[in-house]
Design a protein around this motif. Structure first.
Motif, mmCIF file in Angstrom:
data_model
loop_
_atom_site.group_PDB
_atom_site.id
_atom_site.type_symbol
_atom_site.label_atom_id
_atom_site.label_comp_id
_atom_site.label_asym_id
_atom_site.label_seq_id
_atom_site.Cartn_x
_atom_site.Cartn_y
_atom_site.Cartn_z
ATOM 1 N N LEU A 157 0.829 -0.991 0.119
ATOM 2 C CA LEU A 157 -0.182 0.040 -0.021
ATOM 3 C C LEU A 157 0.888 1.082 -0.059
ATOM 4 C CD1 LEU A 157 -2.648 1.681 0.432
ATOM 5 C CD2 LEU A 157 -2.529 1.027 2.838
ATOM 6 N N VAL A 158 0.719 2.159 -0.800
ATOM 7 C CA VAL A 158 1.241 3.240 -1.085
ATOM 8 C C VAL A 158 0.080 4.363 -0.859
ATOM 9 C CG1 VAL A 158 2.662 4.940 -2.576
ATOM 10 C CG2 VAL A 158 3.089 2.334 -2.576
ATOM 11 N N ALA A 183 3.438 2.961 13.551
ATOM 12 C CA ALA A 183 2.188 3.830 13.362
ATOM 13 C C ALA A 183 1.325 3.431 12.069
ATOM 14 C CB ALA A 183 2.440 5.255 13.407
ATOM 15 N N ARG A 184 2.092 3.269 10.874
ATOM 16 C CA ARG A 184 1.360 2.784 9.675
ATOM 17 C C ARG A 184 0.698 1.279 9.882
ATOM 18 N NH1 ARG A 184 6.148 4.136 5.230
ATOM 19 N NH2 ARG A 184 6.272 6.549 5.935
ATOM 20 N N SER A 185 1.617 0.477 10.376
ATOM 21 C CA SER A 185 0.711 -0.836 10.721
ATOM 22 C C SER A 185 -0.314 -0.870 11.728
ATOM 23 C CB SER A 185 1.925 -2.091 11.183
ATOM 24 O OG SER A 185 1.268 -3.008 11.640
ATOM 25 N N ARG A 186 -0.176 -0.041 12.584
ATOM 26 C CA ARG A 186 -1.535 0.120 13.614
ATOM 27 C C ARG A 186 -2.650 0.419 12.846
ATOM 28 N NH1 ARG A 186 1.682 2.133 18.963
ATOM 29 N NH2 ARG A 186 2.210 0.004 19.827
ATOM 30 N N ALA A 187 -2.391 1.627 12.019
ATOM 31 C CA ALA A 187 -3.450 2.229 11.234
ATOM 32 C C ALA A 187 -4.119 1.187 10.251
ATOM 33 C CB ALA A 187 -3.033 3.530 10.358
ATOM 34 N N VAL A 188 -3.374 0.483 9.803
ATOM 35 C CA VAL A 188 -4.006 -0.519 8.661
ATOM 36 C C VAL A 188 -4.769 -1.635 9.548
ATOM 37 C CG1 VAL A 188 -3.497 -2.597 7.286
ATOM 38 C CG2 VAL A 188 -2.356 -0.260 6.964
ATOM 39 N N HIS A 189 -4.061 -2.206 10.737
ATOM 40 C CA HIS A 189 -4.690 -3.112 11.673
ATOM 41 C C HIS A 189 -6.144 -2.562 11.971
ATOM 42 C CE1 HIS A 189 -1.317 -5.467 11.416
ATOM 43 N NE2 HIS A 189 -1.926 -6.536 11.865
ATOM 44 N N LEU A 224 2.787 -6.900 5.571
ATOM 45 C CA LEU A 224 2.371 -5.364 5.197
ATOM 46 C C LEU A 224 3.814 -4.825 4.608
ATOM 47 C CD1 LEU A 224 0.289 -4.153 8.118
ATOM 48 C CD2 LEU A 224 -0.327 -4.851 5.830
ATOM 49 N N THR A 225 3.621 -4.220 3.325
ATOM 50 C CA THR A 225 4.563 -3.214 2.685
ATOM 51 C C THR A 225 3.973 -1.986 2.843
ATOM 52 O OG1 THR A 225 5.775 -4.828 1.876
ATOM 53 C CG2 THR A 225 6.141 -2.793 1.017
ATOM 54 N N LEU A 226 4.228 -1.016 3.551
ATOM 55 C CA LEU A 226 3.618 0.302 3.718
ATOM 56 C C LEU A 226 4.460 1.577 3.536
ATOM 57 C CD1 LEU A 226 1.597 -0.687 7.025
ATOM 58 C CD2 LEU A 226 0.528 -1.041 4.539
ATOM 59 N N ARG A 227 4.210 2.204 2.423
ATOM 60 C CA ARG A 227 5.088 3.194 1.823
ATOM 61 C C ARG A 227 4.295 4.773 1.736
ATOM 62 N NH1 ARG A 227 8.230 0.174 3.237
ATOM 63 N NH2 ARG A 227 9.597 -1.132 2.304
ATOM 64 N N ALA A 228 4.911 5.788 2.021
ATOM 65 C CA ALA A 228 4.515 7.137 1.605
ATOM 66 C C ALA A 228 4.933 7.171 0.078
ATOM 67 C CB ALA A 228 5.176 8.233 2.617
ATOM 68 N N PRO A 229 4.240 8.289 -0.444
ATOM 69 C CA PRO A 229 4.674 8.441 -2.241
ATOM 70 C C PRO A 229 6.328 8.818 -1.961
ATOM 71 C CG PRO A 229 2.523 9.378 -1.627
ATOM 72 C CD PRO A 229 3.060 9.039 -0.439
ATOM 73 N N GLU A 230 6.611 9.588 -1.236
ATOM 74 C CA GLU A 230 8.140 10.134 -1.277
ATOM 75 C C GLU A 230 9.156 9.228 -0.953
ATOM 76 O OE1 GLU A 230 6.441 11.245 2.737
ATOM 77 O OE2 GLU A 230 5.610 11.440 0.660
ATOM 78 N N GLU A 231 8.700 7.984 -0.738
ATOM 79 C CA GLU A 231 9.720 6.944 -0.276
ATOM 80 C C GLU A 231 9.789 6.106 -1.507
ATOM 81 O OE1 GLU A 231 8.538 6.303 4.364
ATOM 82 O OE2 GLU A 231 7.657 4.930 2.982
ATOM 83 N N LEU A 232 9.145 6.282 -2.524
ATOM 84 C CA LEU A 232 9.418 5.556 -3.816
ATOM 85 C C LEU A 232 10.462 5.995 -4.630
ATOM 86 C CD1 LEU A 232 5.685 5.212 -4.991
ATOM 87 C CD2 LEU A 232 7.042 3.539 -3.501
ATOM 88 N N GLY A 233 11.275 5.213 -5.283
ATOM 89 C CA GLY A 233 12.641 5.410 -5.896
ATOM 90 C C GLY A 233 12.080 6.562 -7.152
#
Length: 91
Positions: free
Chosen positions: A48-49, A60-66, A82-91
């Motif tokens: 999820l991005v 915090a990301r994992s807790r929000a998804v759960h 879970l693989t959770l990323r913000a858009p700025e973390e993408l290459g």
């Protein structure tokens, strides 16, 4: 009736407005393991991005998804990878 994957997708889209979302049912690979059910739909992988993750740490990301999937966990969802990323973390 929607599948668990459909319900997961709907809940995550509503909560996180994702730029990218991949959901994979891994239940068959976990047959016989703790939490597995013969009918499946117990183990999933989610990529999820979302801009909602900007400024959030991994926990915090994992807790929000759960939290967003609380009803699914209550009705038989056993495990999420879970693989959770913000858009700025993408290459």
């Amino acid at each position: 009736m929607p599948t668990r994957a459909d319900r997961i997708r709907a809940a995550l889209e509503a909560r996180f407005a994702p730029l990218a979302l991949e959901i994979t049912d891994d239940s068959a690979r976990h047959a016989g393991h703790a939490g597995a059910r013969p009918e499946g739909e117990t183990h999933y992988s989610v990529v999820l991005v979302s801009p909602a993750f900007s400024g959030m740490n991994r926990l915090a990301r994992s807790r929000a998804v759960h939290e967003a999937l609380r009803e699914e966990f209550a009705s038989g969802l056993h495990a999420l990878a879970l693989t959770l990323r913000a858009p700025e973390e993408l290459g």
